[in-house]
Design an enzyme around this catalytic site. Sequence first.
Site, PDB file in Angstrom:
ATOM      1  N   HIS A   1      -8.700   1.019  -0.196  1.00 41.93           N
ATOM      2  CA  HIS A   1      -8.548   0.007  -1.249  1.00 41.93           C
ATOM      3  C   HIS A   1      -9.864  -0.660  -1.633  1.00 41.93           C
ATOM      4  CE1 HIS A   1      -4.219   0.435  -1.227  1.00 41.93           C
ATOM      5  NE2 HIS A   1      -4.225   0.289   0.089  1.00 41.93           N
TER       6      HIS A   1
ATOM      7  N   SER B   1       0.833  -1.201   0.000  1.00 40.26           N
ATOM      8  CA  SER B   1       0.000   0.000   0.000  1.00 40.26           C
ATOM      9  C   SER B   1       0.873   1.258   0.000  1.00 40.26           C
ATOM     10  CB  SER B   1      -0.960  -0.030   1.200  1.00 40.26           C
ATOM     11  OG  SER B   1      -1.892   1.026   1.140  1.00 40.26           O
TER      12      SER B   1
END
Length: 316
Positions: free
Chosen positions: A204, A78
């Site tokens: 996400h 991430s």
Amino acid sequence: MGRELYNNFPSAKAVFEEADAALGFSLTQLIFEGPEETLRLTEYTQPAILTASTAAARVLAERCSAKQITPAMAAGHSLGEYSAHVAAGTLSFSDAVRAVRLRGQYMQEAVPAGEGAMAAILGLNPALIQSICEQISDQMTPLPKTPGAESFDSKLAVVSAANLNSPLQTVISGAKGAVERAGELCKQAGAKRAVMLPVSAPFHCALMQPAQDALAKDLNQLQFNDPTFPVAANVSASMVQTAAAAREALIAQVTGAVRWIECVQLLASQGATHLVEVGPGKVLSNLVRQILTKDAPQHVSHVENLASLESTVEAL
């Protein structure tokens, strides 16, 4: 977070100072002195972790240069994908630290507080978890001609796998009600646990589209270079080797899933024998050991302070 390296290595201190100058306030003071409730806000957490990770990476690079050791490839989870690209020279640290602060702001603003959620599903096959998420979304979405279908907010049915962290751990993300229902169904399907996470936004997933659109405008204004070594992209689990592909991957990952299992497997398939996690904590090192249980690299370590730095350099 990073204090020992800051106090002992000029290169690490320079990273913190560069962050302060780029952001226009003392991120260093916030990291070392708090207040913690401010540091936990994602617009500050993201640049803080990037700064500590970059400082650790630069100190490690200095220590390894004497042994003529350089990275062959990289991956980041991430936010960590930015750290990987800074290490690879894809974009400057100053640009990156400003970008991730905006990334945090956009993510927080994308979904009103309390409307989104994330949950960790433990001990259930990732493919089954995704199938359950799709089932929940279908169940919550009314058919076109049913009463109330025209006024139904499709965002309420969003839930999907957000972080495929290891064969034993998948994080789901989406609308609060959908995540809760998916978590319950996962437990019925045999998950050991389904734990709601204390997050400020549902990262996400499709609900982050406004954040992705805003960040895309910013990243398209930045100078990107071809990475000096390949970087595994979260969204595609493939190696990025051009400036254009790096920018596209960082944009797409805002709504896309972090395919961490496949990224780690990709590193191993490309010949990685020593994996070093740089930055705060050992979460990724532990996940790597879960993923590569049968064909583990020779050495998995981390660098976040003096002791971990010395042990890693010695092993390398």
